[in-house]
Design a protein around this motif. Sequence first.
Motif, mmCIF file in Angstrom:
data_model
loop_
_atom_site.group_PDB
_atom_site.id
_atom_site.type_symbol
_atom_site.label_atom_id
_atom_site.label_comp_id
_atom_site.label_asym_id
_atom_site.label_seq_id
_atom_site.Cartn_x
_atom_site.Cartn_y
_atom_site.Cartn_z
ATOM 1 N N ILE A 1 -9.237 7.408 -10.044
ATOM 2 C CA ILE A 1 -9.785 8.693 -9.601
ATOM 3 C C ILE A 1 -10.440 9.424 -10.766
ATOM 4 O O ILE A 1 -11.526 10.014 -10.629
ATOM 5 C CB ILE A 1 -8.681 9.546 -8.952
ATOM 6 C CG1 ILE A 1 -8.212 8.879 -7.651
ATOM 7 C CG2 ILE A 1 -9.180 10.952 -8.661
ATOM 8 C CD1 ILE A 1 -7.052 9.564 -6.984
ATOM 9 N N ASP A 2 -9.808 9.397 -11.939
ATOM 10 C CA ASP A 2 -10.393 10.056 -13.117
ATOM 11 C C ASP A 2 -11.736 9.431 -13.489
ATOM 12 O O ASP A 2 -12.680 10.134 -13.860
ATOM 13 C CB ASP A 2 -9.432 9.962 -14.302
ATOM 14 C CG ASP A 2 -8.216 10.858 -14.139
ATOM 15 O OD1 ASP A 2 -8.237 11.735 -13.258
ATOM 16 O OD2 ASP A 2 -7.233 10.672 -14.891
ATOM 17 N N GLU B 1 0.829 -1.206 0.000
ATOM 18 C CA GLU B 1 0.000 0.000 0.000
ATOM 19 C C GLU B 1 0.855 1.245 0.000
ATOM 20 O O GLU B 1 1.795 1.376 0.801
ATOM 21 C CB GLU B 1 -0.918 0.008 1.228
ATOM 22 C CG GLU B 1 -1.846 1.205 1.299
ATOM 23 C CD GLU B 1 -2.727 1.161 2.519
ATOM 24 O OE1 GLU B 1 -2.824 2.182 3.223
ATOM 25 O OE2 GLU B 1 -3.303 0.086 2.787
ATOM 26 N N HIS B 2 0.530 2.183 -0.877
ATOM 27 C CA HIS B 2 1.235 3.462 -0.917
ATOM 28 C C HIS B 2 0.769 4.362 0.212
ATOM 29 O O HIS B 2 -0.403 4.345 0.605
ATOM 30 C CB HIS B 2 0.968 4.171 -2.255
ATOM 31 C CG HIS B 2 1.606 3.501 -3.425
ATOM 32 N ND1 HIS B 2 2.851 3.848 -3.887
ATOM 33 C CD2 HIS B 2 1.185 2.504 -4.212
ATOM 34 C CE1 HIS B 2 3.163 3.097 -4.922
ATOM 35 N NE2 HIS B 2 2.164 2.265 -5.139
ATOM 36 N N GLY B 3 1.682 5.174 0.707
ATOM 37 C CA GLY B 3 1.310 6.183 1.684
ATOM 38 C C GLY B 3 1.006 7.499 0.989
ATOM 39 O O GLY B 3 1.166 7.647 -0.214
ATOM 40 N N GLY B 4 0.546 8.481 1.748
ATOM 41 C CA GLY B 4 0.281 9.789 1.175
ATOM 42 C C GLY B 4 -1.185 10.152 1.174
ATOM 43 O O GLY B 4 -2.065 9.328 1.456
ATOM 44 N N PRO B 5 -1.481 11.406 0.842
ATOM 45 C CA PRO B 5 -2.874 11.890 0.891
ATOM 46 C C PRO B 5 -3.789 11.240 -0.138
ATOM 47 O O PRO B 5 -5.003 11.171 0.079
ATOM 48 C CB PRO B 5 -2.724 13.397 0.621
ATOM 49 C CG PRO B 5 -1.409 13.537 -0.086
ATOM 50 C CD PRO B 5 -0.534 12.471 0.476
ATOM 51 N N VAL B 6 -3.251 10.767 -1.275
ATOM 52 C CA VAL B 6 -4.092 10.124 -2.273
ATOM 53 C C VAL B 6 -4.727 8.863 -1.707
ATOM 54 O O VAL B 6 -5.895 8.555 -1.971
ATOM 55 C CB VAL B 6 -3.289 9.807 -3.550
ATOM 56 C CG1 VAL B 6 -4.145 9.040 -4.558
ATOM 57 C CG2 VAL B 6 -2.769 11.085 -4.189
ATOM 58 N N SER B 7 -3.965 8.118 -0.915
ATOM 59 C CA SER B 7 -4.509 6.919 -0.279
ATOM 60 C C SER B 7 -5.631 7.274 0.692
ATOM 61 O O SER B 7 -6.620 6.536 0.816
ATOM 62 C CB SER B 7 -3.401 6.163 0.456
ATOM 63 O OG SER B 7 -2.445 5.667 -0.442
ATOM 64 N N CYS C 1 -7.687 14.250 -7.952
ATOM 65 C CA CYS C 1 -7.029 14.683 -9.194
ATOM 66 C C CYS C 1 -5.986 15.748 -8.923
ATOM 67 O O CYS C 1 -4.887 15.734 -9.504
ATOM 68 C CB CYS C 1 -8.074 15.210 -10.183
ATOM 69 S SG CYS C 1 -9.115 13.948 -10.937
ATOM 70 N N VAL C 2 -6.305 16.697 -8.044
ATOM 71 C CA VAL C 2 -5.341 17.755 -7.698
ATOM 72 C C VAL C 2 -4.110 17.165 -7.023
ATOM 73 O O VAL C 2 -2.967 17.531 -7.340
ATOM 74 C CB VAL C 2 -6.011 18.814 -6.794
ATOM 75 C CG1 VAL C 2 -4.967 19.810 -6.274
ATOM 76 C CG2 VAL C 2 -7.111 19.549 -7.545
ATOM 77 N N LEU C 3 -4.319 16.238 -6.102
ATOM 78 C CA LEU C 3 -3.193 15.619 -5.399
ATOM 79 C C LEU C 3 -2.330 14.787 -6.349
ATOM 80 O O LEU C 3 -1.093 14.805 -6.255
ATOM 81 C CB LEU C 3 -3.709 14.738 -4.259
ATOM 82 C CG LEU C 3 -4.378 15.481 -3.093
ATOM 83 C CD1 LEU C 3 -4.968 14.489 -2.100
ATOM 84 C CD2 LEU C 3 -3.376 16.390 -2.392
ATOM 85 N N MET C 4 -2.960 14.083 -7.277
ATOM 86 C CA MET C 4 -2.195 13.315 -8.252
ATOM 87 C C MET C 4 -1.383 14.234 -9.153
ATOM 88 O O MET C 4 -0.245 13.928 -9.523
ATOM 89 C CB MET C 4 -3.132 12.451 -9.100
ATOM 90 C CG MET C 4 -3.793 11.305 -8.345
ATOM 91 S SD MET C 4 -2.626 10.102 -7.647
ATOM 92 C CE MET C 4 -1.831 9.490 -9.117
ATOM 93 N N TYR C 5 -1.950 15.372 -9.512
ATOM 94 C CA TYR C 5 -1.228 16.350 -10.334
ATOM 95 C C TYR C 5 -0.011 16.883 -9.589
ATOM 96 O O TYR C 5 1.071 17.052 -10.172
ATOM 97 C CB TYR C 5 -2.159 17.488 -10.712
ATOM 98 C CG TYR C 5 -1.487 18.593 -11.484
ATOM 99 C CD1 TYR C 5 -1.231 18.455 -12.849
ATOM 100 C CD2 TYR C 5 -1.098 19.765 -10.847
ATOM 101 C CE1 TYR C 5 -0.592 19.463 -13.556
ATOM 102 C CE2 TYR C 5 -0.468 20.780 -11.543
ATOM 103 C CZ TYR C 5 -0.224 20.628 -12.903
ATOM 104 O OH TYR C 5 0.407 21.635 -13.608
#
Length: 297
Positions: free
Chosen positions: A230-231, A154-160, A276-280
């Motif tokens: 997400i898209d 599992e990836h960490g970060g706000p997207v998760s 989408c903003v966080l991925m960008y």
Amino acid sequence: MSAVYDYLRAAAIVVAFFAARQSKKSALSFDLYLSAWFGAGCFLFPRFVASKIFVSSDHSHVFGVQTVGASFITMALFQYLCNKSRDETVLGSISVSKALGFLPLLFASVYTFVMNQKSFHHPAFCFILTIFSGIWLINVALLFEIRPAIGRREHGGPVSVVCRLMFLVFLLHGLADLAFPSTVASIMKVKSSVGLNFLTQSIGALLISNIFTSWYAPCFLRKEDRKSFIDSQLVYELLVALASGYFCYMTKADTSATLLFVAHSLAGMLLPVVGCVLMYREDHVITNTHYTRSKRN
């Protein structure tokens, strides 16, 4: 004559299902094309689909059919965007979501039809049920034959965090639609009926299906696959917003009802837009090697 065509189309789907069982690629293509075709038909021609299924239909049925179509389009879009992915977690999560998520859809469909047969056209409902069953069975077969390893890292970060919040929203919204369709209709200021309750439960079952992809999305190895998820959810909310606007326009809804539909659409867009903003923002940051936990295969 139209009833004969409904039965013939259902038989054609059965034949296509057995043909798709020959290989993994053909099975995935069967799932993708059937979902996309059914979803596009429901969204672009909702009035025709509603009149074929229900003995009597109104604008609320048209809105429900369009929302169901939006769900199928979203599933097909996500699968198409990840079609070339070699990550077992991606393809496995898609199969799990449909193998488990379509069970309440089938149960709700059969129960509603048995209890309210006079409200439905039997040939058209048989055709719809064949589509649901075909998608469910092909994914069950894929899971048993391929047995993909999913949820390993599992990836960490706000997207998760966004994906986990999506899981919670899908779960609560889906359970509410499944268990209390009449209450949900009254909250949205729409007159409840047998057909609308069936469509509301179908939407809830499809939302329940999404909880599996949203749960495993943080485990996708490639950033592109997480972005595709997400898209696709953002596309779903945009389609629902279009269906809501069309419904308000056709029914000439009052200001309070229109604002309610607009608020519901904007609230649904919030998490996908944030994702989408966080991925960008992460486009120039390497995240594919950072994990917060690991699981056994």
